[in-house]
Design an enzyme around this catalytic site. Sequence first.
Site, PDB file in Angstrom:
ATOM      1  N   LYS A   7       0.821  -1.215   0.000  1.00 36.19           N
ATOM      2  CA  LYS A   7       0.000   0.000   0.000  1.00 36.19           C
ATOM      3  C   LYS A   7       0.860   1.272   0.000  1.00 36.19           C
ATOM      4  O   LYS A   7       2.073   1.225   0.259  1.00 36.19           O
ATOM      5  CB  LYS A   7      -0.922  -0.030   1.222  1.00 36.19           C
ATOM      6  N   TYR A  18     -12.602  -2.137  -3.706  1.00 40.37           N
ATOM      7  CA  TYR A  18     -13.042  -2.354  -2.322  1.00 40.37           C
ATOM      8  C   TYR A  18     -14.565  -2.361  -2.179  1.00 40.37           C
ATOM      9  O   TYR A  18     -15.087  -2.118  -1.082  1.00 40.37           O
ATOM     10  CB  TYR A  18     -12.459  -1.272  -1.416  1.00 40.37           C
ATOM     11  N   ASN A  20      -1.849   0.015   6.927  1.00 37.53           N
ATOM     12  CA  ASN A  20      -1.362  -1.274   7.429  1.00 37.53           C
ATOM     13  C   ASN A  20      -0.470  -1.985   6.408  1.00 37.53           C
ATOM     14  O   ASN A  20      -0.290  -3.192   6.456  1.00 37.53           O
ATOM     15  CB  ASN A  20      -2.534  -2.149   7.907  1.00 37.53           C
ATOM     16  N   HIS A  73      -2.155  -5.433   1.604  1.00 34.49           N
ATOM     17  CA  HIS A  73      -3.473  -6.054   1.447  1.00 34.49           C
ATOM     18  C   HIS A  73      -3.252  -7.453   0.883  1.00 34.49           C
ATOM     19  O   HIS A  73      -2.337  -7.663   0.086  1.00 34.49           O
ATOM     20  CB  HIS A  73      -4.333  -5.249   0.457  1.00 34.49           C
ATOM     21  N   GLU A  79      -9.739 -10.357  -7.638  1.00 33.72           N
ATOM     22  CA  GLU A  79      -8.749  -9.290  -7.436  1.00 33.72           C
ATOM     23  C   GLU A  79      -7.591  -9.393  -8.435  1.00 33.72           C
ATOM     24  O   GLU A  79      -7.080  -8.371  -8.914  1.00 33.72           O
ATOM     25  CB  GLU A  79      -8.231  -9.326  -5.989  1.00 33.72           C
TER      26      GLU A  79
HETATM   27  P1  CMP Z   1      -7.372  -4.526   3.763  1.00 36.12           P
HETATM   28  O1  CMP Z   1      -6.893  -5.904   4.027  1.00 36.12           O
HETATM   29  O2  CMP Z   1      -6.761  -3.798   2.627  1.00 36.12           O
HETATM   30  O3  CMP Z   1      -8.964  -4.524   3.557  1.00 36.12           O
HETATM   31  C1  CMP Z   1      -9.760  -3.412   3.829  1.00 36.12           C
HETATM   32  C2  CMP Z   1      -9.040  -2.348   4.605  1.00 36.12           C
HETATM   33  O4  CMP Z   1      -9.858  -1.432   5.296  1.00 36.12           O
HETATM   34  C3  CMP Z   1      -8.192  -2.969   5.674  1.00 36.12           C
HETATM   35  O5  CMP Z   1      -7.109  -3.648   5.102  1.00 36.12           O
HETATM   36  C4  CMP Z   1      -7.842  -1.763   6.541  1.00 36.12           C
HETATM   37  O6  CMP Z   1      -6.664  -1.092   6.113  1.00 36.12           O
HETATM   38  C5  CMP Z   1      -9.032  -0.818   6.298  1.00 36.12           C
HETATM   39  N1  CMP Z   1      -9.802  -0.564   7.495  1.00 36.12           N
HETATM   40  C6  CMP Z   1     -10.005   0.641   8.056  1.00 36.12           C
HETATM   41  N2  CMP Z   1     -10.776   0.558   9.141  1.00 36.12           N
HETATM   42  C7  CMP Z   1     -11.085  -0.743   9.296  1.00 36.12           C
HETATM   43  C8  CMP Z   1     -11.868  -1.481  10.245  1.00 36.12           C
HETATM   44  N3  CMP Z   1     -12.469  -0.887  11.282  1.00 36.12           N
HETATM   45  N4  CMP Z   1     -11.968  -2.816  10.078  1.00 36.12           N
HETATM   46  C9  CMP Z   1     -11.363  -3.439   9.037  1.00 36.12           C
HETATM   47  N5  CMP Z   1     -10.616  -2.789   8.090  1.00 36.12           N
HETATM   48  C10 CMP Z   1     -10.478  -1.463   8.232  1.00 36.12           C
END
Ligand code: CMP
Length: 135
Positions: A12, A52, A115, A118, A129
């Site tokens: 990311k 998403y 984070n 993904h 995806e």
């Molecule tokens: P990702 O695995 O990319 O999938 C969706 C993303 O939403 C997740 O990682 C997080 O970075 C983001 N996100 C933000 N807030 C939340 C939340 N409360 N719960 C889960 N995902 C979240």
Amino acid sequence: MSNSEQTLSIIKPDAVERNLIEEIKNIFISNNFNIFKEKKIQISKAEAEEFYKVHQSKPFYNDLCEYLSSGPIYVMILEKENAVIENRKLMGSTNPKEAEEGTIRKKYGLSIDKNSVHGSDSVDNAIIEIDFFFK
Ligand code: CMP
């Protein structure tokens, strides 16, 4: 019989910005993932919304799509036996604060939004995806 499988991984914007592409790729390689295809791109907000869309009812959807389209990302098709689940184990919990020692999000994640990586959450979503980025 081999269970070799493909999954989609995204490095990311927060990690690309910190020049962590090679470091994170090396973690996948040393954990016996084959990087089948890879590219650095930047997507539009509309593309992030499409990617998403399973999260479209969530309160964090708009910020999430703003964020994924805010800078370059590095997308990869990873291959390994049970690649989807193995990648999820290696990434660690979505929230870096809850991620286990030795996981990518524990090491590099800044927050639940930033984070660092993904990964597809199921074999069915991996197909969708991978198609989204590499069709
Ligand atoms: P990702 O695995 O990319 O999938 C969706 C993303 O939403 C997740 O990682 C997080 O970075 C983001 N996100 C933000 N807030 C939340 C939340 N409360 N719960 C889960 N995902 C979240």
